[in-house]
Design a protein around this motif. Structure first.
Motif, PDB file in Angstrom:
ATOM      1  N   TYR A  34       0.824  -1.272   0.028  1.00 54.71           N
ATOM      2  CA  TYR A  34      -0.054  -0.017  -0.112  1.00 54.71           C
ATOM      3  C   TYR A  34       0.735   1.049   0.128  1.00 54.71           C
ATOM      4  CZ  TYR A  34      -3.581  -3.402   1.506  1.00 54.71           C
ATOM      5  OH  TYR A  34      -4.509  -4.572   1.598  1.00 54.71           O
TER       6      TYR A  34
ATOM      7  N   LYS B 272       3.646   3.923  -1.394  1.00 52.38           N
ATOM      8  CA  LYS B 272       4.412   4.798  -2.423  1.00 52.38           C
ATOM      9  C   LYS B 272       5.407   5.747  -1.953  1.00 52.38           C
ATOM     10  CE  LYS B 272       0.630   3.557  -5.939  1.00 52.38           C
ATOM     11  NZ  LYS B 272       1.657   2.867  -6.685  1.00 52.38           N
TER      12      LYS B 272
ATOM     13  N   SER C 131       3.064   8.054   0.385  1.00 49.07           N
ATOM     14  CA  SER C 131       1.667   7.921   0.002  1.00 49.07           C
ATOM     15  C   SER C 131       1.152   6.667   0.200  1.00 49.07           C
ATOM     16  CB  SER C 131       1.459   8.584  -1.386  1.00 49.07           C
ATOM     17  OG  SER C 131       1.781   9.834  -1.498  1.00 49.07           O
TER      18      SER C 131
ATOM     19  N   GLN D 198      -7.575   4.437  -4.426  1.00 46.68           N
ATOM     20  CA  GLN D 198      -7.463   5.632  -3.882  1.00 46.68           C
ATOM     21  C   GLN D 198      -6.287   6.160  -3.271  1.00 46.68           C
ATOM     22  OE1 GLN D 198     -11.472   4.989  -1.330  1.00 46.68           O
ATOM     23  NE2 GLN D 198     -11.767   6.991  -2.413  1.00 46.68           N
ATOM     24  N   LEU D 199      -5.731   7.346  -3.367  1.00 46.48           N
ATOM     25  CA  LEU D 199      -4.559   7.697  -2.992  1.00 46.48           C
ATOM     26  C   LEU D 199      -4.669   8.641  -1.743  1.00 46.48           C
ATOM     27  CD1 LEU D 199      -1.502   7.551  -3.658  1.00 46.48           C
ATOM     28  CD2 LEU D 199      -1.726   9.719  -4.912  1.00 46.48           C
ATOM     29  N   ASN D 200      -3.816   8.593  -0.835  1.00 48.22           N
ATOM     30  CA  ASN D 200      -3.679   9.535   0.352  1.00 48.22           C
ATOM     31  C   ASN D 200      -2.220  10.120   0.413  1.00 48.22           C
ATOM     32  OD1 ASN D 200      -3.937  10.747   2.977  1.00 48.22           O
ATOM     33  ND2 ASN D 200      -4.893   8.916   4.035  1.00 48.22           N
ATOM     34  N   LYS D 201      -2.299  11.110  -0.291  1.00 46.72           N
ATOM     35  CA  LYS D 201      -0.828  11.650  -0.322  1.00 46.72           C
ATOM     36  C   LYS D 201      -0.162  11.870   0.992  1.00 46.72           C
ATOM     37  CE  LYS D 201       1.716  15.365  -3.075  1.00 46.72           C
ATOM     38  NZ  LYS D 201       2.838  14.414  -2.934  1.00 46.72           N
TER      39      LYS D 201
ATOM     40  N   GLU E 247      -1.879   3.847  -1.045  1.00 49.47           N
ATOM     41  CA  GLU E 247      -2.970   3.771  -2.077  1.00 49.47           C
ATOM     42  C   GLU E 247      -3.637   2.312  -1.715  1.00 49.47           C
ATOM     43  OE1 GLU E 247      -3.499   3.384  -6.865  1.00 49.47           O
ATOM     44  OE2 GLU E 247      -1.532   3.816  -6.097  1.00 49.47           O
TER      45      GLU E 247
END
Length: 94
Positions: free
Chosen positions: A35, A37, A55, A61-64, A57
């Motif tokens: 998950y 990145k 981040s 959906q991405l949570n920066k 993912e």
């Protein structure tokens, strides 16, 4: 046992967390790397050092920059070097 959850996925779980300034820092081997990145974001803490970010993912959906860690912590924070903490909506259950 502390567990970090976002978007229904368990990001990390460990009974070997370190607590610093109210944050649970999870050992590097406790995170589910699928998950995470790498991010180019960095910040500096006067006593912990320079933080790097991941981040998250999950299901597209991405949570920066939702997780951070200190790859080379200062002496006062060596106990959390490489450990990962969360924010930005990631729920840490204790």
């Amino acid at each position: 046992m502390p567990k970090a959850v976002w978007n229904g996925a368990t990001l990390a779980e460990s009974d070997k967390c370190q607590v610093v300034e109210g944050n649970q820092y999870f050992p590097p081997d406790a995170i589910n790397k699928e998950y995470f990145k790498e991010s180019n974001t960095h910040s500096t803490c006067p006593w912990k050092g320079v933080a790097s970010y991941y981040s998250i993912e999950v299901d597209g959906q991405l949570n920066k920059d939702a997780a951070w860690y200190y790859p080379q912590a200062k002496d006062a924070a060596k106990n959390i070097e490489g450990y990962v903490a969360f924010w930005k909506g990631v729920k840490v259950e204790v």
